[in-house]
Design an enzyme around this catalytic site. Structure first.
Site, short mmCIF file in Angstrom:
data_model
loop_
_atom_site.label_atom_id
_atom_site.label_comp_id
_atom_site.label_asym_id
_atom_site.label_seq_id
_atom_site.Cartn_x
_atom_site.Cartn_y
_atom_site.Cartn_z
N VAL A 52 -5.02 -3.34 -2.44
CA VAL A 52 -5.48 -2.24 -1.57
C VAL A 52 -6.65 -1.50 -2.21
O VAL A 52 -7.67 -1.20 -1.57
CB VAL A 52 -4.31 -1.25 -1.31
CG1 VAL A 52 -4.79 0.07 -0.74
CG2 VAL A 52 -3.27 -1.89 -0.40
N ASP A 53 -6.51 -1.24 -3.51
CA ASP A 53 -7.51 -0.47 -4.27
C ASP A 53 -8.88 -1.14 -4.16
O ASP A 53 -9.90 -0.53 -3.83
CB ASP A 53 -7.05 -0.44 -5.74
CG ASP A 53 -7.61 0.72 -6.53
OD1 ASP A 53 -7.31 0.80 -7.73
OD2 ASP A 53 -8.33 1.56 -5.94
N1 APR Z 1 -4.08 -3.51 3.87
C1 APR Z 1 -2.75 -3.19 3.89
N2 APR Z 1 -1.88 -3.59 2.93
C2 APR Z 1 -2.37 -4.34 1.91
C3 APR Z 1 -3.74 -4.69 1.81
C4 APR Z 1 -4.61 -4.24 2.85
N3 APR Z 1 -5.92 -4.54 2.86
N4 APR Z 1 -3.92 -5.43 0.66
C5 APR Z 1 -2.71 -5.53 0.09
N5 APR Z 1 -1.78 -4.88 0.82
C6 APR Z 1 -0.34 -4.72 0.56
C7 APR Z 1 0.28 -5.67 -0.42
O1 APR Z 1 0.71 -6.85 0.24
C8 APR Z 1 1.46 -4.84 -0.93
O2 APR Z 1 2.56 -4.97 -0.04
O3 APR Z 1 -0.20 -3.43 -0.03
C9 APR Z 1 0.96 -3.40 -0.86
C10 APR Z 1 0.56 -2.79 -2.22
O4 APR Z 1 -0.05 -3.80 -3.00
P1 APR Z 1 -1.11 -3.46 -4.18
O5 APR Z 1 -2.43 -3.25 -3.59
O6 APR Z 1 -0.92 -4.54 -5.21
O7 APR Z 1 -0.63 -2.06 -4.77
P2 APR Z 1 0.50 -1.69 -5.83
O8 APR Z 1 1.66 -2.62 -5.78
O9 APR Z 1 0.73 -0.22 -5.61
O10 APR Z 1 -0.21 -1.91 -7.23
C11 APR Z 1 -1.27 -1.05 -7.57
O11 APR Z 1 -2.65 -2.90 -8.14
O12 APR Z 1 -4.53 -3.23 -6.94
C12 APR Z 1 -4.08 -2.75 -8.12
O13 APR Z 1 -5.62 -1.05 -8.80
C13 APR Z 1 -4.35 -1.27 -8.24
O14 APR Z 1 -3.53 -1.16 -10.47
C14 APR Z 1 -3.23 -0.86 -9.12
C15 APR Z 1 -2.07 -1.73 -8.66
#
Ligand code: APR
Length: 187
Positions: free
Chosen positions: A39-40
């Protein structure tokens, strides 16, 4: 497919968080606030440099040591449809001395409190911590729905909380384990 709860104040949908046209979208950030994966990466990638520059300012002023888990900060939305991005750092599952649930709930509650403080009526969340941070989706569903329910019981500013899942199966998992008080109405 969308399902709503709490008389339509909560909407569960499948989609891309970066495409949401709510007043704010929530970023599943890490403590650096300077981007990452998932997401980030999607939010910084589509939102552009303005988001990064604002995050850098926050790191150089309010949070020099990084944003603590469970806290939330807000930046402009840059090139995104959403006017603002609320950045929150979810707990890495199992790494918080037994406080995982409390910290995940804080992410949702503090993000909503910040939105209300800025008089924002609609907020879209991804499923915080359930990706790279390995939070089990069924546990996260129970905790996030409870925290959202608790906040909305106290607040009358936020009129729409949109929970955006990246896949049908993730949305179904949430619907199976959510813990909202009022029952679902599927549109
Ligand atoms: N839109 C909606 N949901 C999404 C998207 C998107 N574009 N991309 C990913 N997801 C979902 C993933 O499938 C997961 O279920 O969002 C959820 C959170 O995934 P992550 O982005 O990996 O976030 P998180 O688990 O909180 O980990 C955060 O990961 O990306 C890095 O910089 C971030 O270090 C931090 C860590």
């Amino acid at each position: 497919m969308t399902t709503n709860f709490l008389d339509g104040r909560v909407i569960v949908a499948v989609g891309d968080i970066t495409e949401q046209d709510t007043h704010a979208i929530v970023n599943a950030a890490n403590s650096t606030l300077l981007g990452g994966g998932g997401v980030d990466d999607a939010i910084h990638g589509k939102g552009g440099r303005a988001i990064y520059d604002e995050c850098l300012k926050i790191r150089q002023t309010v949070y020099p040591g990084g944003l603590p888990t469970g806290k939330a900060v807000i930046t402009p939305g840059g090139d995104l449809k959403a006017r603002f991005v609320i950045h929150t750092v979810g707990p890495v599952y199992g790494m918080n001395g037994g406080r995982d649930a409390e910290l995940l709930a804080d992410c949702y509650f503090n993000s909503l409190a910040l939105a209300a403080e800025k008089n924002l009526r609609s907020v879209a969340f991804p499923s915080i911590s359930t990706g790279a941070f390995h939070y089990p989706k069924h546990e996260a569903a129970r905790i996030s729905s409870r925290a959202i329910n608790d906040f909305l019981d106290l607040d009358d500013i936020v009129s729409e909380v949109r929970l955006v899942f990246f896949s049908e199966s993730d949305a179904r998992m949430f619907l199976k384990h959510q813990n909202f008080i009022a029952g679902p109405k599927t549109a």
